[in-house]
Design an enzyme around this catalytic site. Structure first.
Site, PDB file in Angstrom:
ATOM      1  N   GLY A 114       0.847  -1.183   0.000  1.00  0.00           N
ATOM      2  CA  GLY A 114       0.000   0.000   0.000  1.00  0.00           C
ATOM      3  C   GLY A 114       0.882   1.232   0.000  1.00  0.00           C
ATOM      4  O   GLY A 114       1.972   1.231   0.580  1.00  0.00           O
ATOM      5  N   ASN A 294       1.164   6.025   5.094  1.00  0.00           N
ATOM      6  CA  ASN A 294       0.625   4.863   4.388  1.00  0.00           C
ATOM      7  C   ASN A 294      -0.909   4.951   4.361  1.00  0.00           C
ATOM      8  O   ASN A 294      -1.489   5.852   4.982  1.00  0.00           O
ATOM      9  CB  ASN A 294       1.106   3.583   5.068  1.00  0.00           C
ATOM     10  CG  ASN A 294       0.416   3.349   6.394  1.00  0.00           C
ATOM     11  OD1 ASN A 294       0.306   4.257   7.211  1.00  0.00           O
ATOM     12  ND2 ASN A 294      -0.050   2.136   6.627  1.00  0.00           N
ATOM     13  N   CYS A 296      -3.530   3.698   5.794  1.00  0.00           N
ATOM     14  CA  CYS A 296      -4.371   3.788   7.015  1.00  0.00           C
ATOM     15  C   CYS A 296      -3.861   4.785   8.030  1.00  0.00           C
ATOM     16  O   CYS A 296      -4.492   4.973   9.076  1.00  0.00           O
ATOM     17  CB  CYS A 296      -4.508   2.416   7.645  1.00  0.00           C
ATOM     18  SG  CYS A 296      -5.510   1.320   6.630  1.00  0.00           S
ATOM     19  N   GLU A 298      -1.120   4.950  10.040  1.00  0.00           N
ATOM     20  CA  GLU A 298      -0.319   4.650  11.227  1.00  0.00           C
ATOM     21  C   GLU A 298       1.182   4.756  10.978  1.00  0.00           C
ATOM     22  O   GLU A 298       1.972   4.669  11.920  1.00  0.00           O
ATOM     23  CB  GLU A 298      -0.654   3.253  11.773  1.00  0.00           C
ATOM     24  CG  GLU A 298      -0.085   2.090  10.983  1.00  0.00           C
ATOM     25  CD  GLU A 298      -0.926   1.701   9.774  1.00  0.00           C
ATOM     26  OE1 GLU A 298      -0.584   0.724   9.095  1.00  0.00           O
ATOM     27  OE2 GLU A 298      -1.937   2.388   9.524  1.00  0.00           O
ATOM     28  N   GLY A 462      -7.661  -5.926  11.559  1.00  0.00           N
ATOM     29  CA  GLY A 462      -8.946  -6.601  11.414  1.00  0.00           C
ATOM     30  C   GLY A 462      -8.836  -8.056  11.017  1.00  0.00           C
ATOM     31  O   GLY A 462      -9.421  -8.940  11.650  1.00  0.00           O
ATOM     32  N   ILE A 464      -5.991 -10.109  10.829  1.00  0.00           N
ATOM     33  CA  ILE A 464      -5.178 -10.976  11.685  1.00  0.00           C
ATOM     34  C   ILE A 464      -5.826 -11.175  13.058  1.00  0.00           C
ATOM     35  O   ILE A 464      -5.573 -12.175  13.729  1.00  0.00           O
ATOM     36  CB  ILE A 464      -3.722 -10.468  11.835  1.00  0.00           C
ATOM     37  CG1 ILE A 464      -3.657  -9.096  12.501  1.00  0.00           C
ATOM     38  CG2 ILE A 464      -3.002 -10.480  10.508  1.00  0.00           C
ATOM     39  CD1 ILE A 464      -2.236  -8.690  12.884  1.00  0.00           C
TER      40      ILE A 464
END
Length: 794
Positions: A114, A294, A296, A298, A462, A464
Site C-alpha cells: 500500500g 501509508n 491507514c 499509522e 482486522g 489478523i
C-alpha cells in the site's frame, strides 16, 4: 487455545495458508504456518536452530501476530514484499516527474504494497506551464491517473491496492481536494487526508485569514519581482525547506476548517493529519521530513520510506481473567516483545522490495512498527471499562512496558549486529519522543547505538485479529460481541454461523450461558462509547508510539456539527497525530447492529425502508412505439471521429422516467464490434428494470492499458468505455435516476461558509462490494464486511 473458531480456520486457509499454484496446501496446519515463518526469519541468524525455536514460541497460540504479508509470504519463495507500508518518492512538478511516479507506484502495488503520496508538490490549477504556454490542470486531475492505475493492479493474493493521498492545508487547490470524493465515482481507490499545520490551527482559533500559496522556482521568482498585485510570502513546504511562495488566494481559516469538517461529517473524508506534530516528534528529525503516510495513517514516512508491521496479542498475557486476581503477565509480555523486535528486524533483510530506493531507505533506517491488538478484550478480561480512567491507566502502563522493552531489545541488537546506518547518536537522543523514555534508553543509544530508528506503531489488525480467534482489533473497542457470518464449508457450500468476540466467548465458557445473557457493564462496544473515551485512549497510547496510530472514533448519527468539530479540536489539543471519525448517515452507511432485540427491530425498519426505495426487477419490457431521448457527443484524442451516444427513455408505472435503450454511432469502424456488444448488453439491462446505476461505476472503472486522456476542461478519462459511462451518468442525473452531486456539493459549501450546521440524515446499511450483504462498516480507517470478511485494507 489454537484455532478454535471456524472463522479463524477460514481466514487462515483463505489468506495465510501456503498453497501450491494449483491450490494444493503446503501448510497442513496452522502450526506448519508458524514453523514456516519461524524458519524463514531465523535463517540469517548465526544460530538459526535456537532462534527458530524462539520465534515459533512467540508465534504459537497467536501471542505475536506479524502483519498479513509476513504470515502469507515468509518462506514461500514468492516474489512479494513483506512490507505493508510505503510512501512514494516526491512527485516532480512536470509530466516526466508525474508519470515516473505513476510507474513507481504501479511497481510497488504489483508486489502488494500500500502506498502514500503527497500531492502538494504539484502546481495548482490555472498556474502557468511556461514551456507549453498553457495552464496547469492541477493535482486533482492527475490523481485520477493514479486512481485508474490502482484499479487495474491486484496486489499479491486477493488484496487490491490501497492509496493515501495527502495535501497541505495551504495549497491553492485544497478546497477541491477536500470535496472531490463527495462524488462517489471519483478517487475511489484513495484515502484522503489534509496535512494540518500548527500555524493553520492557530489561525482557526484566532479567526484569522489564511493564505493559499505555492512555491516559486528561482526563475519564476525573478519573473514576478515588481509585478503589481503579486504577493509573496515564505513558507516551509513538503520537503521541510523554506521557499518563497506566491499567494494565490486568501480565505478565512475557520471557513476552510469548516469545509474540512463538513465533508468529514457527511462523507467520512478527508482525514486530518497534524503534520507539524509528526515532524516535531520524529526520531529522525535531523535526517528526514515527512509529508505523507501509508493508506491507514499509522505510518508517517519520508519519500521512499517503508515499514513493516506486527502486533502483540494482549489477550494472551492476562492471568486469571474475569476474577479479582486478574492481572498482566509482564514478564512473559516483555519476553515476547524482545523476540518480536528481533523477528521484525530480520524481515528487513529477507524481504523483496519493488524499488531499489525503497530497499536503500529501509536498510538505512530499519524502521519497524510493533503494535498491539486485543486491547479492548484485555481490558474486559481485567474487568475494566474501555475509556474509563482505570482502563486508560492500564493501557498507558502496558504500552509503556512494550515500548521500553522494544527499545531495550533494539539497543541490544545494535550491540550484536550494529546500529542502523543513518543514526546520529547525539542528535537521535535529542528526539522529543525519546524524552518520554527512561534515561537508560538514551544512555544506551549514546553508548551502543540502536538497531531501528522507529519501533512502535498501532496498525489496523482486522484480518489478523479474526485469524487469532477473533480478538478485538488493534486499540479499538469491541465492535460487537456476537454476529452471524457466512462460513465456507469443506464441501464448497456455505453455512451461517455465529461469530463471537474472544473475550465474550471466554466469559461464557468460564461463567456459563446464563451469565453471558446478562453481561457486566464493562462489556461495552464501540457505538455505546462517548467520543472522549476513544480519544483519551488514543492520546495516552500515542505518548508511547514513535510512529502513529490507526484509530476510528465512532460517533452517533445525531451528533451536532459543533460537537463533531470539537472532537477534532480535542484530538489536536491532546497531542494526537491525526484524527479519523465515522458518523453513520445516508452516504457512509451504518454499522451493523448486534443481536440486541431493539437493534434488530431498528435494522428491520431500515431494511424495509431501503427496500421500498428500490425499483424492483420485472419481466423484460416490450419497446413502446414512441420513446424520448437525448444524444451526447464524445470527442476524444483517440480518434478523428466523434462518438454519438443516444439514450432513449420510457415512463414507468409510477410515472418516473427510466432508461430503456442506448445506441452509439461513429464513423470509426475500429470499435464497431465491441460497441455493438456493449450497447446490446446495456440496453438489455435497462429493459430488465431495477437499479441500473451500478453501470456507471462499472464502466467508469475500466482502464485502457494504452493510456487514457483528458477531456476538455482537464478531467481525466481512463478509457473510452469510462467516457461512455460518464455520459450514462450525466443522463441518469438529468432524468432524476441519480442525484446531482455537483449541485448538492456547491450548496453544502455555501452552507459551510455561511456557518450553517449540517442537517441530520437517515442512516442505512452499506452494501459489501464482495458478497453483496448489507454488512459493510468502518473501523481502523478502513471499510470491512462483517459478513464475508472483505476488507479494503487487507
Amino acid at each position: 487455545m489454537t484455532m478454535t473458531s471456524p472463522i479463524s480456520t477460514q481466514i487462515w486457509d483463505m489468506k495465510y495458508r501456503f498453497k501450491q499454484a494449483d491450490g494444493t496446501p503446503v501448510d497442513g496446519t496452522v502450526q506448519d504456518t508458524w514453523r514456516r515463518i519461524a524458519s524463514a526469519l531465523a535463517s540469517g541468524e548465526s544460530n538459526p536452530a535456537q532462534w527458530e525455536g524462539e520465534f515459533y514460541s512467540a508465534l504459537e497460540d497467536y501471542k505475536f501476530l506479524p502483519a498479513g504479508r509476513i504470515i502469507s509470504g515468509s518462506g514461500t519463495g514468492r516474489s512479494v514484499t513483506l512490507f505493508n507500508c510505503y510512501v512514494m518518492g516526491t512527485i516532480g512538478d512536470s509530466m516526466t516527474g508525474i508519470f515516473q511516479s505513476v510507474k513507481e507506484a504501479a511497481l510497488t502495488m504489483q508486489q502488494g504494497g500500500g502506498i502514500g503520496y503527497d500531492f502538494s508538490t504539484l502546481r495548482p490549477k490555472g498556474a502557468l506551464v511556461k514551456g507549453v504556454g498553457s495552464d496547469a490542470s492541477g493535482p486533482i486531475s492527475f490523481m485520477h491517473v493514479w486512481d485508474s492505475m490502482c484499479r487495474t493492479i491486484m496486489s499479491a493474493g486477493s488484496r487490491r491496492g490501497a492509496m493515501m493521498g495527502t495535501m497541505r492545508c495551504d495549497h491553492p487547490d485544497i478546497e477541491e481536494f477536500i470535496t472531490v470524493k463527495q462524488d462517489a465515482a471519483k478517487l475511489r481507490n484513495f484515502n484522503l487526508s489534509v496535512l494540518i499545520t500548527d500555524p493553520f490551527m492557530e489561525a482557526v482559533e484566532a479567526n484569522a485569514d489564511w493564505e493559499l500559496v505555492f512555491p516559486l522556482t528561482p526563475k519564476q521568482l525573478d519573473d514576478v519581482q515588481g509585478v503589481p498585485d503579486v504577493k509573496l510570502v515564505e513558507r516551509i513546504w513538503s520537503d521541510g525547506k523554506t521557499y518563497p511562495c506566491k499567494v494565490y488566494k486568501t480565505v478565512r481559516a475557520v471557513d476552510l476548517w469548516n469545509l474540512i469538517m463538513d465533508s468529514t461529517y457527511r462523507f467520512a473524508e478527508p482525514g486530518v493529519i497534524f503534520i507539524d506534530r509528526i515532524n516535531r516528534m520524529n526520531n529522525l528529525w535531523y535526517a528526514e521530513h515527512i509529508a505523507a503516510t501509508n493508506p491507514c495513517g499509522e505510518q508517517p514516512l519520508p519519500p521512499f520510506g517503508a515499514c513493516l508491521l506486527g502486533s502483540v496479542n494482549l489477550t494472551r498475557f492476562v492471568k486469571n481473567p474475569f476474577s479479582d486476581e486478574a492481572t498482566i503477565d509482564e514478564e512473559s509480555l516483555r519476553h515476547v516483545v524482545r523476540v518480536a523486535v528481533r523477528m521484525m528486524d530480520n524481515v528487513i533483510d529477507t524481504s523483496n522490495f519493488p524499488l531499489d530506493e525503497q530497499k536503500a531507505e529501509a536498510q538505512a533506517k530499519r524502521r519497524v512498527g510493533l503494535g498491539i491488538t486485543g486491547l479492548a478484550d484485555m481490558l474486559i478480561m481485567l474487568g475494566q471499562t474501555y475509556g474509563e480512567p482505570d482502563a486508560v491507566a492500564t493501557a498507558d502502563e502496558v504500552m509503556k512496558t512494550i515500548t521500553v522493552e522494544a527499545y531495550r531489545a533494539s539497543i541490544d541488537l545494535a550491540k550484536e549486529k550494529g546500529a542502523f546506518p543513518a543514526l546520529d547518536r547525539k542528535k537521535h537522543v535529542e528526539s522529543r519522543f525519546l524524552a518520554n523514555l527512561p534515561d537508560e534508553i538514551r544512555k544506551g543509544i549514546l553508548r551502543h547505538g540502536i538497531r531501528n530508528s522507529h519501533l512502535t506503531s498501532i496498525a489496523p489488525t482486522g484480518t489478523i485479529s479474526l485469524y487469532a480467534d477473533n480478538v478485538s482489533s488493534g486499540l479499538e473497542p469491541v465492535f460487537t460481541f456476537t454476529y452471524n457470518r457466512k462460513i465456507l464449508l469443506p464441501d464448497g457450500t456455505h453455512d451461517v454461523q455465529e461469530v463471537s468476540d474472544y473475550a465474550f466467548r471466554l466469559y461464557r465458557h468460564l461463567k456459563g450461558d446464563e451469565a453471558a445473557e446478562n453481561l457486566p457493564e464493562f462489556f461495552v462496544d464501540s457505538m455505546t462509547l462517548a467520543p472522549k473515551a476513544h480519544l483519551d485512549m488514543q492520546a495516552v497510547l500515542q505518548k508511547w508510539i514513535d510512529s502513529s496510530i490507526s484509530k476510528t472514533v465512532n460517533l452517533p448519527e445525531d451528533i451536532s456539527f459543533d460537537d463533531f468539530k470539537n472532537v477534532y479540536l480535542y484530538a489536536y489539543h491532546h497531542d494526537c497525530k491525526g484524527c479519523t471519525t465515522y458518523r453513520p448517515n445516508d452516504v457512509t452507511g451504518s454499522v451493523l447492529s448486534t443481536s440486541d432485540k431493539k437493534k434488530d427491530e431498528k435494522k428491520k425498519e431500515v431494511a424495509i425502508a431501503e427496500k421500498s426505495k428500490v425499483v424492483q426487477l420485472q419481466p423484460l419490457l416490450e419497446r413502446p412505439e414512441h420513446l424520448e431521448g437525448s444524444t451526447y457527443k464524445i470527442k476524444t484524442p483517440l480518434s478523428d471521429h466523434a462518438l454519438y451516444v443516444t439514450l432513449n427513455d420510457y415512463i414507468d408505472e409510477q410515472g418516473r422516467r427510466r432508461p430503456f435503450e442506448i445506441f452509439i454511432n461513429s464513423k470509426n469502424m475500429e470499435h464497431f464490434s465491441w460497441i455493438v456488444a456493449l450497447t446490446r448488453v446495456i440496453s438489455a439491462i435497462f429493459r430488465k428494470g431495477g437499479d441500473v446505476t451500478f453501470l456507471v461505476e462499472e464502466l467508469s472503472s475500466v482502464f485502457d492499458p494504452k493510456g487514457g486522456y483528458f477531456q476538455k476542461g482537464g478531467r481525466y478519462m481512463p478509457s473510452l468505455v469510462a467516457d461512455i459511462g460518464d455520459v450514462i451518468h450525466k443522463h441518469l442525473v438529468s432524468i432524476g435516476v441519480m442525484p446531482d452531486e455537483s449541485k448538492a456539493r456547491e450548496e453544502r459549501m455555501k452552507q459551510v461558509v455561511n456557518g450553517s450546521t449540517a442537517p441530520n440524515n437517515s442512516s442505512r446499511f452499506k452494501q459489501c462490494p464482495s458478497c453483496g450483504d448489507m454488512g459493510l462498516y468502518y473501523e481502523e480507517n478502513c471499510n470491512k464486511c462483517i459478513s464475508c470478511g472483505y476488507s479494503k485494507c487487507g
